[in-house]
Design a protein around this motif. Structure first.
Motif, PDB file in Angstrom:
ATOM      1  N   ARG A 200       0.553  -1.419   0.108  1.00 27.75           N
ATOM      2  CA  ARG A 200      -0.107  -0.334  -0.003  1.00 27.75           C
ATOM      3  C   ARG A 200       0.867   1.199   0.153  1.00 27.75           C
ATOM      4  O   ARG A 200       0.469   2.044  -0.289  1.00 27.75           O
ATOM      5  CB  ARG A 200      -0.995  -0.145   1.008  1.00 27.75           C
TER       6      ARG A 200
ATOM      7  N   ARG B 211       1.200   2.016  -3.614  1.00 29.49           N
ATOM      8  CA  ARG B 211       0.937   2.373  -4.126  1.00 29.49           C
ATOM      9  C   ARG B 211       0.705   3.723  -4.118  1.00 29.49           C
ATOM     10  O   ARG B 211       0.059   4.522  -4.527  1.00 29.49           O
ATOM     11  CB  ARG B 211      -0.711   1.424  -3.726  1.00 29.49           C
TER      12      ARG B 211
ATOM     13  N   ASP C 256       1.838   3.953 -15.072  1.00 34.03           N
ATOM     14  CA  ASP C 256       1.469   3.036 -14.590  1.00 34.03           C
ATOM     15  C   ASP C 256       1.906   2.142 -15.407  1.00 34.03           C
ATOM     16  O   ASP C 256       3.409   1.082 -15.345  1.00 34.03           O
ATOM     17  CB  ASP C 256       0.096   2.765 -14.290  1.00 34.03           C
TER      18      ASP C 256
ATOM     19  N   LEU D   3      -3.573  -5.929  -1.905  1.00 34.68           N
ATOM     20  CA  LEU D   3      -2.871  -5.270  -3.117  1.00 34.68           C
ATOM     21  C   LEU D   3      -1.689  -5.931  -3.722  1.00 34.68           C
ATOM     22  O   LEU D   3      -1.204  -6.697  -2.226  1.00 34.68           O
ATOM     23  CB  LEU D   3      -2.599  -4.442  -2.361  1.00 34.68           C
TER      24      LEU D   3
END
Length: 233
Positions: free
Chosen positions: A21, A24, A44, A200
């Motif tokens: 996380r 991210r 990305d 994730l």
């Protein structure tokens, strides 16, 4: 130390504590900084391609991630990226390296329970100093009998680590969130493997689960792990 299982290997990031996380959140900030040059989805794709290319050069972890962000920023701006953006990307990496550890549910209890009767080994990829820091801050360090920070997790990796103990891979189990790195190669080495999915998962770690394999197990969190281990004795 008796029973069918003698050695239990644990992955670290996103198995024992949160990790992805933070990547991210950093990637979202990266997209904001370069929003004048490319759309987020394009960034990305470019960043993931850079990470894939650079694994062989930098290995896994935050430092390689930051270098890949810088490379992508230079690329998408056609070498016009402002120095302040480069400086902020470096700052993002420094913040990630200093971020406090937050254990995942039941990690402390599961590791503590299993350490009483089994040889525990932390088996993780990533930067040596960063992984050592996270293990020390986690409060779990004293519960592990060994730490293996490896460049890749392959069947040979697990065969080597588990083979150093009585019973070898056949009397070992690997626990982790990545099917690609923690489950498939451990099974190929002859060990048990327990998949604990995380919400994730890095795109480069995706793989299909080996459903039906006699040594494969899956659970929603680490809370059920001690009971599973006990059932295999």
């Amino acid at each position: 130390m008796g029973g069918k299982l003698r050695v239990i290997g644990f992955d670290a990031d996103d198995t024992l504590w949160h990790n992805e996380r933070f990547f991210r959140l950093s990637q979202d900030r990266f997209a904001e900084l370069l929003s004048d040059y490319a759309a987020p989805e394009h960034l990305d794709e470019r960043l993931l391609a850079a990470e894939r290319r650079n694994i062989g050069h930098y290995g896994f972890g935050i430092k390689g991630f930051v270098l890949s962000m810088i490379e992508t920023a230079i690329d998408v701006t056609e070498e016009r990226v402002p120095a302040r953006v480069i400086a902020e990307l470096i700052g993002i990496g420094q913040d990630m390296l200093a971020h406090p550890i937050e254990l995942l549910p039941h990690a402390q209890e599961a590791v503590t329970a299993l350490a009483a009767e089994h040889h525990l080994v932390l088996i993780t990829k990533g930067d040596l100093l960063d992984q050592e820091r996270k293990l020390a801050q986690s409060g779990l360090g004293e519960l592990f009998d060994g730490v293996e920070i490896v460049s890749q997790k392959t069947p040979a990796t697990y065969a080597r680590i588990f083979g150093a103990h009585p019973g070898g891979a056949g009397a070992a189990m690997m626990v982790g969130n990545s099917v690609k790195s923690d489950i498939l190669p451990a099974l190929a080495a002859g060990a048990f493997a327990v998949h604990v999915p995380h919400d994730l998962t890095w795109d480069l770690e995706h793989a299909d689960t080996p459903d039906g394999h006699p040594r494969f197990h899956c659970m929603t969190d680490l809370g059920a792990l001690p009971a599973l281990v006990a059932s295999l004795k």
